[in-house]
Design an enzyme around this catalytic site. Structure first.
Site, PDB file in Angstrom:
ATOM      1  N   LEU A 103       0.902  -1.158   0.000  1.00 55.87           N
ATOM      2  CA  LEU A 103       0.000   0.000   0.000  1.00 55.87           C
ATOM      3  C   LEU A 103       0.937   1.203   0.000  1.00 55.87           C
ATOM      4  O   LEU A 103       1.913   1.222   0.773  1.00 55.87           O
ATOM      5  CB  LEU A 103      -0.814   0.029   1.282  1.00 55.87           C
ATOM      6  CG  LEU A 103      -2.277  -0.331   1.279  1.00 55.87           C
ATOM      7  CD1 LEU A 103      -2.893  -0.030   2.639  1.00 55.87           C
ATOM      8  CD2 LEU A 103      -3.060   0.366   0.187  1.00 55.87           C
ATOM      9  N   ASP A 104       0.643   2.216  -0.789  1.00 49.88           N
ATOM     10  CA  ASP A 104       1.538   3.370  -0.874  1.00 49.88           C
ATOM     11  C   ASP A 104       1.768   4.013   0.491  1.00 49.88           C
ATOM     12  O   ASP A 104       0.908   3.952   1.377  1.00 49.88           O
ATOM     13  CB  ASP A 104       0.949   4.436  -1.814  1.00 49.88           C
ATOM     14  CG  ASP A 104       0.984   3.994  -3.258  1.00 49.88           C
ATOM     15  OD1 ASP A 104       1.754   3.066  -3.573  1.00 49.88           O
ATOM     16  OD2 ASP A 104       0.247   4.581  -4.072  1.00 49.88           O
TER      17      ASP A 104
END
Ligand code: URA
Length: 262
Positions: A103-104
């Site tokens: 996930l960024d």
């Protein structure tokens, strides 16, 4: 990745000192090759490790955790630049677990962490098409025809990408919240597809991964998956394996319809 002697010690087969001796004596093989250097690193979840010709049996139970990742944390084990990673949020977790997918840094929401290599493989491999559900706050309000474009597929620099489904959750004057379900984990995929239709993402939250839902777990908190959720994941994997086997047979027979919906 961990030093080979540490992996052996953690698997409970020897003390760290003894494990080092085993390595130096050439009794350890990784993926079929003898490893006699203490600096050698391997992945205990992915690599095939043998000691004296016997497969290393892990002594740890399989565990899978769900974290509501806050913004400002990398979903990697370490960051050479010293930024916070999700591992910093695992205080008190006894077993070594690894993030399942990414996930960024600036995204939040559902992140699974596990020490189960099979689960990681099946849930992250593109051929199993596991769905990921995102809520994205985007600039402006996408029109119906723009959302249709996402369903048909937009061209990105690394190939076409599309959503399985998408709809507006809430609309304000200058921005809106949109749900989008995708079935792959390409880098920055959701941000890139919304940019492609002219509605850059301002905030991103993952709320679903396959059958697992984030629910109301507070940001930064962790919980174990329930037995029911583990069962649901296993069922999903079994289904996808069956689909894949069927497709392979169809391809061999030449009976697969090109462009056929899954
Ligand atoms: N898509 C993105 O753009 N970022 C993520 O973190 C996940 C999906």
């Amino acid at each position: 990745m961990e030093r080979i002697q540490k992996i052996l010690a953690r698997a409970g087969i020897a003390s760290r000192r003894e494990a080092e001796r085993m390595v130096i004596e050439g009794r350890v093989a990784v993926n079929g090759k003898v490893v006699d250097q203490l600096g050698f690193k391997a992945d205990p979840l992915k690599d095939h490790i043998k000691v004296d010709g016997k497969r290393l049996i892990r002594t740890e139970p399989n565990i899978t955790l769900l974290l509501n990742k806050p913004k400002g944390y990398l979903s990697t084990v370490k960051d050479p630049a010293g930024r916070s990673t999700v591992m910093d949020l695992l205080k008190g977790v006894k077993w070594r677990v690894y993030p399942l997918g990414r996930l960024d840094f600036d995204a939040e929401g559902l992140l699974l962490l596990t020490n189960d290599g099979d689960l990681t493989y099946h849930l992250s491999h593109p051929k199993f098409s596991v769905s990921r559900t995102y809520w994205a706050k985007v600039e402006g309000v996408p029109e119906k025809k723009e959302l249709m474009r996402l369903k048909k597929g937009v061209r990105l620099e690394d190939g076409e990408a599309k959503v399985v489904s998408t709809h507006i959750l809430r609309q304000m004057e200058k921005h809106s919240w949109v749900e989008a379900v995708v079935t792959e984990g390409r880098n920055h995929l959701v941000k890139r597809i919304f940019s492609a239709i002219g509605h850059p993402v301002l905030k991103l939250k993952r709320v679903g991964f396959g059958p697992i839902r984030l629910g109301n777990l507070p940001v930064g908190q962790l919980r174990s998956l329930t037995d029911e959720e583990m069962e649901d994941l296993k069922k999903l994997i079994a289904h996808r394996m069956k689909d894949n086997r069927r497709e392979t047979i169809d391809e061999r027979r030449g009976t697969k319809n090109v462009g056929e919906a899954k």
